[in-house]
Design an enzyme around this catalytic site. Structure first.
Site, PDB file in Angstrom:
ATOM      1  N   SER A 103       0.820  -1.223   0.000  1.00 28.98           N
ATOM      2  CA  SER A 103       0.000   0.000   0.000  1.00 28.98           C
ATOM      3  C   SER A 103       0.850   1.267   0.000  1.00 28.98           C
ATOM      4  CB  SER A 103      -0.990   0.015   1.169  1.00 28.98           C
ATOM      5  OG  SER A 103      -0.312   0.028   2.403  1.00 28.98           O
ATOM      6  N   SER A 104       1.959   1.291   0.723  1.00 31.66           N
ATOM      7  CA  SER A 104       2.741   2.535   0.773  1.00 31.66           C
ATOM      8  C   SER A 104       3.349   2.850  -0.599  1.00 31.66           C
ATOM      9  CB  SER A 104       3.799   2.496   1.875  1.00 31.66           C
ATOM     10  OG  SER A 104       4.826   1.589   1.555  1.00 31.66           O
ATOM     11  N   ALA A 105       3.885   1.837  -1.254  1.00 32.31           N
ATOM     12  CA  ALA A 105       4.433   2.069  -2.596  1.00 32.31           C
ATOM     13  C   ALA A 105       3.320   2.437  -3.575  1.00 32.31           C
ATOM     14  CB  ALA A 105       5.179   0.832  -3.093  1.00 32.31           C
ATOM     15  N   ASP A 147       8.579  -3.736  -3.901  1.00 30.86           N
ATOM     16  CA  ASP A 147       7.241  -3.126  -3.845  1.00 30.86           C
ATOM     17  C   ASP A 147       7.108  -2.027  -4.896  1.00 30.86           C
ATOM     18  OD1 ASP A 147       6.990  -4.780  -1.689  1.00 30.86           O
ATOM     19  OD2 ASP A 147       6.095  -3.276  -0.377  1.00 30.86           O
TER      20      ASP A 147
HETATM   21  C1  MEV Z   1       7.794  -6.276   1.716  1.00 32.95           C
HETATM   22  O1  MEV Z   1       6.662  -6.276   0.857  1.00 32.95           O
HETATM   23  C2  MEV Z   1       8.818  -7.247   1.230  1.00 32.95           C
HETATM   24  C3  MEV Z   1      10.073  -7.348   2.099  1.00 32.95           C
HETATM   25  O2  MEV Z   1      10.914  -8.328   1.467  1.00 32.95           O
HETATM   26  C4  MEV Z   1      10.801  -6.045   2.222  1.00 32.95           C
HETATM   27  C5  MEV Z   1      11.409  -5.574   0.929  1.00 32.95           C
HETATM   28  O3  MEV Z   1      11.538  -6.343  -0.010  1.00 32.95           O
HETATM   29  O4  MEV Z   1      11.781  -4.393   0.877  1.00 32.95           O
HETATM   30  C6  MEV Z   1       9.759  -7.863   3.487  1.00 32.95           C
END
Ligand code: MEV
Length: 311
Positions: A103-105, A147
């Site tokens: 969601s943030s991206a 993301d």
């Molecule tokens: C977050 O959606 C995925 C993680 O691997 C973090 C990242 O890739 O930056 C947990």
């Protein structure tokens, strides 16, 4: 007067979260079932006014947690060479917030697209990705870039940090069942905790991260061979490693068990973990529906069934 619109989809990580931060591959797909919509329109005052599902008011008074959005707006205006203000940015969402769906991206992607559309300037994919990554660095500290890649793109990827995008065709006849625990995930904290674990137990945790990466590589072959049974097994193994990395949660463990009991070929958390969503695999629609029902019964707050390999 002109109005600018921007949209972004959520994303699902099928395999490889957390290990992807350390250079291992991940397999992820855009998840168009959930979306963020952004709209930019002119207003009389010369300020940036936000009307978002998470905050309403002037940009200058936006809370600290919104630094990713603030960064997306400021960096976009700098690239657009449009310092003058006087617009309202409205954001609506069907992406559950902080559930590992990006969601943030996606908020950053939709906002950047809406601003470029409002100022009638073309937006190159590379510029969109760069701006989104800048916002994500603020939101997550040390993101892999996955993301940003998924929410700004439109095809499944076999993603490796800092490498050119490699689209992967999911020509697998299978269904993904996605379920929300209803618990807010904590990606930033989970990523930081894995980093701390790796520092205190370099050998043991380093091995687990490499094993996770190997499971992703094997999953790629399972997908290419249209072998969902094999893929499901790898998903279960990945979930066990994610538990060992301390990024699962009791709520996820409960739903994973419910999905497996209901006949899933595999089930694991998706995204940052510590809450958020899980993804389970089935080969038929009726099996997927059975698993979905079991997940709801076990407490999932929202569920989706997504057919992959659908042309
Ligand atoms: C977050 O959606 C995925 C993680 O691997 C973090 C990242 O890739 O930056 C947990």
């Amino acid at each position: 007067d002109s109005v600018g619109y921007g949209v972004a989809t959520g994303k699902i990580i099928l395999m490889g979260e957390h290990a992807v931060v350390y250079g291992e591959p991940a397999i992820a797909l855009p998840f168009p079932a959930v979306r963020i919509n952004a709209k930019v329109e002119k207003i009389a005052q010369s300020i940036v006014e936000l009307d978002c599902y998470f905050y309403q008011g002037p940009l200058t008074e936006a809370p600290q947690q919104l630094t990713n959005l603030i960064t997306a707006i400021k960096e976009s205006l700098a690239v657009l060479q449009q310092p003058q203000q006087g617009f309202k940015l409205s954001i609506t969402s069907t992406v559950p917030a902080e559930r590992g769906m990006g969601s943030s991206a996606a908020v950053a992607v939709a906002t950047i697209r809406a601003l470029f559309s409002y100022f009638k300037q073309p937006l190159a994919d590379s510029v969109l990705l760069e701006l989104t990554n800048q916002a994500e660095k603020i939101a997550h500290g040390n993101p892999s870039g996955l993301d940003a890649a998924m929410t700004s793109g439109s095809v499944p990827l076999y993603y490796v940090k800092n490498q050119p995008f490699a689209p992967i065709s999911l020509n697998l006849k299978a269904y993904l069942i996605v379920a929300d625990t209803g618990i807010t995930g904590q990606t930033k904290k989970a990523v930081a905790d894995v980093a701390a674990l790796l520092e205190s137990h370099p050998q043991e945790i380093g091995d687990k991260i490499v094993t996770l990466g190997n499971l992703v590589k094997q999953s790629k072959h399972a997908i290419e061979e249209n072998n969902p049974v094999l893929l499901g097994g790898y998903m279960n193994q990945a979930q066990q490693i994610l538990v060992d990395l301390t990024v699962s949660s009791p709520e996820i463990d409960l739903l994973v068990a419910a999905a497996n009991q209901a006949g899933a070929l595999g089930a694991k958390l998706t995204g940052g973990g510590r809450g958020g969503c899980l993804v389970a695999l089935a080969t038929t629609k009726s099996a997927a529906e059975q698993i979905e029902a079991a997940l709801i019964e076990a407490g999932a707050t929202i569920t989706w069934i997504y057919q992959i390999g659908e042309k």
